[in-house]
Design a protein around this motif. Structure first.
Motif, PDB file in Angstrom:
ATOM      1  N   ALA A   1       0.954  -1.249  -0.066  1.00 58.86           N
ATOM      2  CA  ALA A   1       0.133  -0.073  -0.057  1.00 58.86           C
ATOM      3  C   ALA A   1       0.780   1.452   0.094  1.00 58.86           C
ATOM      4  N   GLU A   2       2.292   1.299   0.554  1.00 58.24           N
ATOM      5  CA  GLU A   2       3.077   2.386   0.601  1.00 58.24           C
ATOM      6  C   GLU A   2       3.779   2.512  -0.960  1.00 58.24           C
ATOM      7  N   ARG A   3       3.684   1.374  -1.881  1.00 55.12           N
ATOM      8  CA  ARG A   3       4.335   1.589  -2.873  1.00 55.12           C
ATOM      9  C   ARG A   3       3.679   1.117  -4.154  1.00 55.12           C
ATOM     10  N   LYS A   4       2.317   1.852  -4.255  1.00 62.61           N
ATOM     11  CA  LYS A   4       1.471   1.411  -5.160  1.00 62.61           C
ATOM     12  C   LYS A   4       2.054   1.958  -6.571  1.00 62.61           C
ATOM     13  N   ASP A   5       2.961   2.612  -6.971  1.00 56.14           N
ATOM     14  CA  ASP A   5       3.548   2.886  -8.093  1.00 56.14           C
ATOM     15  C   ASP A   5       4.102   1.603  -8.550  1.00 56.14           C
ATOM     16  N   ASP A   6       4.534   0.626  -7.807  1.00 50.70           N
ATOM     17  CA  ASP A   6       5.044  -0.583  -8.448  1.00 50.70           C
ATOM     18  C   ASP A   6       4.083  -1.746  -8.583  1.00 50.70           C
ATOM     19  N   ILE A   7       2.829  -1.425  -8.621  1.00 49.75           N
ATOM     20  CA  ILE A   7       1.700  -2.404  -8.811  1.00 49.75           C
ATOM     21  C   ILE A   7       1.739  -2.758 -10.378  1.00 49.75           C
ATOM     22  N   PRO A   8       1.861  -1.673 -11.362  1.00 53.52           N
ATOM     23  CA  PRO A   8       1.738  -2.232 -12.658  1.00 53.52           C
ATOM     24  C   PRO A   8       2.965  -3.145 -13.094  1.00 53.52           C
ATOM     25  N   ALA A   9       4.196  -2.741 -12.601  1.00 60.72           N
ATOM     26  CA  ALA A   9       5.273  -3.717 -13.023  1.00 60.72           C
ATOM     27  C   ALA A   9       5.221  -4.925 -12.339  1.00 60.72           C
ATOM     28  N   LEU A  10       4.880  -5.137 -10.928  1.00 61.55           N
ATOM     29  CA  LEU A  10       4.548  -6.168 -10.242  1.00 61.55           C
ATOM     30  C   LEU A  10       3.612  -7.073 -11.005  1.00 61.55           C
ATOM     31  N   ALA A  11       2.512  -6.538 -11.616  1.00 62.65           N
ATOM     32  CA  ALA A  11       1.301  -7.305 -12.227  1.00 62.65           C
ATOM     33  C   ALA A  11       2.003  -7.822 -13.434  1.00 62.65           C
ATOM     34  N   ASP A  12       2.805  -7.243 -14.339  1.00 64.58           N
ATOM     35  CA  ASP A  12       3.301  -7.667 -15.299  1.00 64.58           C
ATOM     36  C   ASP A  12       4.206  -8.651 -15.051  1.00 64.58           C
ATOM     37  N   HIS A  13       5.034  -8.689 -13.976  1.00 62.59           N
ATOM     38  CA  HIS A  13       5.862  -9.637 -13.559  1.00 62.59           C
ATOM     39  C   HIS A  13       5.297 -10.961 -13.165  1.00 62.59           C
ATOM     40  N   PHE A  14       4.074 -10.983 -12.758  1.00 60.84           N
ATOM     41  CA  PHE A  14       3.626 -11.989 -12.016  1.00 60.84           C
ATOM     42  C   PHE A  14       2.707 -12.757 -13.365  1.00 60.84           C
ATOM     43  N   LEU A  15       2.175 -12.051 -14.148  1.00 62.05           N
ATOM     44  CA  LEU A  15       1.255 -12.602 -15.087  1.00 62.05           C
ATOM     45  C   LEU A  15       2.436 -13.197 -16.230  1.00 62.05           C
ATOM     46  N   SER A  16       3.597 -12.633 -16.172  1.00 64.46           N
ATOM     47  CA  SER A  16       4.337 -13.332 -17.186  1.00 64.46           C
ATOM     48  C   SER A  16       4.869 -14.663 -16.658  1.00 64.46           C
ATOM     49  N   ARG A  17       4.642 -14.789 -15.314  1.00 64.89           N
ATOM     50  CA  ARG A  17       5.168 -16.126 -14.859  1.00 64.89           C
ATOM     51  C   ARG A  17       4.111 -17.113 -14.391  1.00 64.89           C
ATOM     52  N   ILE A  18       2.825 -16.714 -14.538  1.00 66.08           N
ATOM     53  CA  ILE A  18       1.669 -17.509 -14.224  1.00 66.08           C
ATOM     54  C   ILE A  18       1.491 -18.116 -15.457  1.00 66.08           C
ATOM     55  N   GLU A  19       1.081 -19.613 -15.362  1.00 65.45           N
ATOM     56  CA  GLU A  19       0.789 -20.237 -16.725  1.00 65.45           C
ATOM     57  C   GLU A  19      -0.600 -19.715 -17.259  1.00 65.45           C
ATOM     58  N   GLY A  20      -0.265 -19.277 -18.567  1.00 62.77           N
ATOM     59  CA  GLY A  20      -1.580 -18.713 -19.281  1.00 62.77           C
ATOM     60  C   GLY A  20      -1.545 -17.323 -19.090  1.00 62.77           C
ATOM     61  N   GLY A  21      -1.033 -16.589 -18.012  1.00 63.88           N
ATOM     62  CA  GLY A  21      -1.073 -15.062 -17.817  1.00 63.88           C
ATOM     63  C   GLY A  21      -0.532 -14.189 -18.592  1.00 63.88           C
ATOM     64  N   ASP A  22       0.395 -14.527 -19.560  1.00 61.77           N
ATOM     65  CA  ASP A  22       1.377 -13.820 -20.417  1.00 61.77           C
ATOM     66  C   ASP A  22       0.039 -13.325 -21.620  1.00 61.77           C
ATOM     67  N   ARG A  23      -0.784 -14.007 -21.823  1.00 62.43           N
ATOM     68  CA  ARG A  23      -1.614 -13.457 -22.751  1.00 62.43           C
ATOM     69  C   ARG A  23      -2.701 -12.148 -22.339  1.00 62.43           C
ATOM     70  N   PHE A  24      -2.709 -12.080 -21.112  1.00 56.23           N
ATOM     71  CA  PHE A  24      -3.428 -11.011 -20.509  1.00 56.23           C
ATOM     72  C   PHE A  24      -2.531  -9.429 -20.778  1.00 56.23           C
ATOM     73  N   LEU A  25      -1.215  -9.476 -21.007  1.00 54.03           N
ATOM     74  CA  LEU A  25      -0.561  -8.413 -21.032  1.00 54.03           C
ATOM     75  C   LEU A  25      -0.593  -7.843 -22.353  1.00 54.03           C
ATOM     76  N   PRO A  26      -0.671  -6.539 -22.385  1.00 52.33           N
ATOM     77  CA  PRO A  26      -0.630  -5.203 -21.030  1.00 52.33           C
ATOM     78  C   PRO A  26      -2.006  -5.346 -20.637  1.00 52.33           C
ATOM     79  N   LEU A  27      -1.931  -5.060 -19.367  1.00 43.39           N
ATOM     80  CA  LEU A  27      -3.265  -5.002 -18.698  1.00 43.39           C
ATOM     81  C   LEU A  27      -3.943  -3.500 -19.123  1.00 43.39           C
ATOM     82  N   GLY A  28      -5.058  -3.564 -19.204  1.00 44.49           N
ATOM     83  CA  GLY A  28      -5.785  -2.337 -19.923  1.00 44.49           C
ATOM     84  C   GLY A  28      -6.203  -1.586 -18.443  1.00 44.49           C
ATOM     85  N   PRO A  29      -6.451  -0.215 -18.752  1.00 44.48           N
ATOM     86  CA  PRO A  29      -6.728   0.948 -17.830  1.00 44.48           C
ATOM     87  C   PRO A  29      -7.759   0.533 -16.521  1.00 44.48           C
TER      88      PRO A  29
END
Length: 453
Positions: A305-333
């Protein structure tokens, strides 16, 4: 006079060195750079000499210390000592790369520091594959600055922070950037083991030490010899074992359960807890002497909650490593907005779980906001005005509606094609920008094919 003319010039000397090197004055200005630097990062020496180091390496008009990083130049001129740090640098094309900087003072004839020599070594691929600390927010950069200072030492570190903030990742970062990187990194979680098991796990046991001990077993202190032992949930360690741990820290020796002899071990201990150890000391639940020994260098790991600026980058990182998550990148607004207004009591771990569940629920279709918090009494039930803080509004405003084909092209034009700068301007990760560019190339190719047909 002839001898003076025969002396090699600075730019001739630095060409001898095998690594990329720049020489910088006290005003952050690069006064010389060798060809190795040019080959590694795509900048010619002529293009960087006279410019400030942060303009070249960070593509920023401010020194890196203003963004919470540990500035080697300020350390060298301020302390007069050589330093080593890990930074994120950009090459001439704007590509992001993690590098190790080895900075040393260069003195004049009077013994005063005149310049800093900085050797720049791109991290080996093996190091890049290790678990990174994702993000560039100021709280995270402040954390990294502390870690870079303490990592090369032998000092015991105590990591403090809530459940799920990533304390094991931080401990692994300390190990990776220490002189013990080639030795084991060993983890023990006191919260998952009973008292007898913790003692056996940490210190090992001899044959017959207890029922079922059919043979001698090495403990984790011995397994971690030469490396780092990460003791998670140290607040769960029983009082009886706290004395034994204190002795191991003070003397560098351990004794197996059921044994008589002490063994010497060379181990750097990093401990972590989400509990208030000071309050536990006052309540008699934790030894004061062990607390003071562990807290030689306390480090607070910030909540998500103190570093919400990092959420988009963290979401990219996790989705790229979750099976099937890569196809949802980039996340929409809309998806990013849903992620940004959440409070994350479970921190980074909760964000990863949210995304993993959303990938499963989305299946073969598009990911929608309701997939993110399904079954939780979703945050969409909370009025938007009540859920969003002023900081969240700022983050959403920076990202909302800015990432479309024209916005990407405009950002690249404004940044002279530097992708790292363009990604920062758009409020997305460089990895996500690459995905947009691939999509745009695919769409342009499809239109060309249709026209040709």
């Amino acid at each position: 006079m002839e001898q003076e003319r025969d002396k090699p010039r600075c730019d001739q000397v630095i060409e001898i060195l095998p690594d990329p090197l720049v020489i910088i004055d006290s005003d952050y200005r690069i006064v010389s750079a060798n060809r190795r630097y040019s080959e590694a990062f795509g900048w010619s020496p002529e293009a960087v000499v006279g410019r400030r180091c942060h303009e070249v390496s960070h593509q920023s008009d401010q020194p890196c210390s203003r963004h919470g990083e540990h500035c080697p130049l300020e350390a060298v001129f301020g302390e007069g000592q050589a330093v080593q740090v890990i930074h994120v640098h950009y090459d001439a094309e704007g590509h992001e790369e993690r590098v190790r900087l080895q900075a040393s003072p260069i003195h004049d004839e009077a013994g005063n520091i005149r310049y800093m020599g900085e050797v720049v070594q791109p991290l080996p691929e093996a190091e890049e594959r290790t678990t990174p600390l994702i993000g560039r927010s100021r709280p995270l950069m402040r954390l990294v600055g502390l870690l870079q200072r303490v990592a090369p030492t032998r000092t015991t570190v105590l990591l403090l922070g809530g459940s799920g903030v990533g304390k094991e990742c931080v401990a692994h970062y300390l190990h990776q950037h220490s002189e013990r990187v080639q030795a084991p990194f060993v983890v023990v979680d006191c919260g998952t083991l009973g008292e007898s098991l913790i003692e056996s796990e940490l210190f090992g046991h001899e044959k017959g030490a207890f029922t079922g001990a059919a043979g001698r077993k090495k403990g984790l202190f011995e397994t971690a010899h030469g490396g780092t032992l990460f003791i998670d949930e140290i607040g769960e360690l029983p009082l009886a074992l706290q004395t034994k741990l204190l002795r191991a820290l003070e003397t560098g020796t351990i004794r197996r359960l059921g044994g008589n002899d002490y063994q010497r071990v060379d181990v750097r201990v990093v401990a972590a807890t989400n509990r208030d150890l000071g309050a536990m000391v006052e309540a008699g639940e934790f030894r004061a002497d062990l607390y003071y020994r562990l807290s030689a260098f306390p480090v607070e790991v910030p909540d998500l909650a103190e570093r919400k600026d990092d959420i988009p980058a963290l979401a990219d990182h996790f989705l790229s490593r979750i099976e099937g998550g890569d196809r949802f990148l980039p996340l929409g607004p809309e998806l990013l907005e849903t992620l940004l207004i959440h409070d994350y009591p479970g921190n980074v771990r909760e964000l990863r779980n949210i995304l993993e569940r959303a990938v499963i629920l989305a299946g073969d279709g598009p990911m929608r906001p309701e997939h993110l918090f399904a079954g939780e009494g979703t945050r969409s039930d909370i009025p938007r005005a009540a859920a969003a803080t002023a900081e969240t509004d700022r983050l959403l405003e920076r990202r909302r509606g800015r990432v479309d084909a024209e916005a990407v092209r405009a950002a690249l034009r404004a940044c002279d094609g530097h992708r790292g700068q363009a990604a920062e301007q758009l409020g997305i990760s460089e990895r996500t920008l690459y995905r947009y560019l691939r999509q745009l190339r695919g769409e342009n190719g499809a239109r060309s094919g249709t026209a040709a047909g």
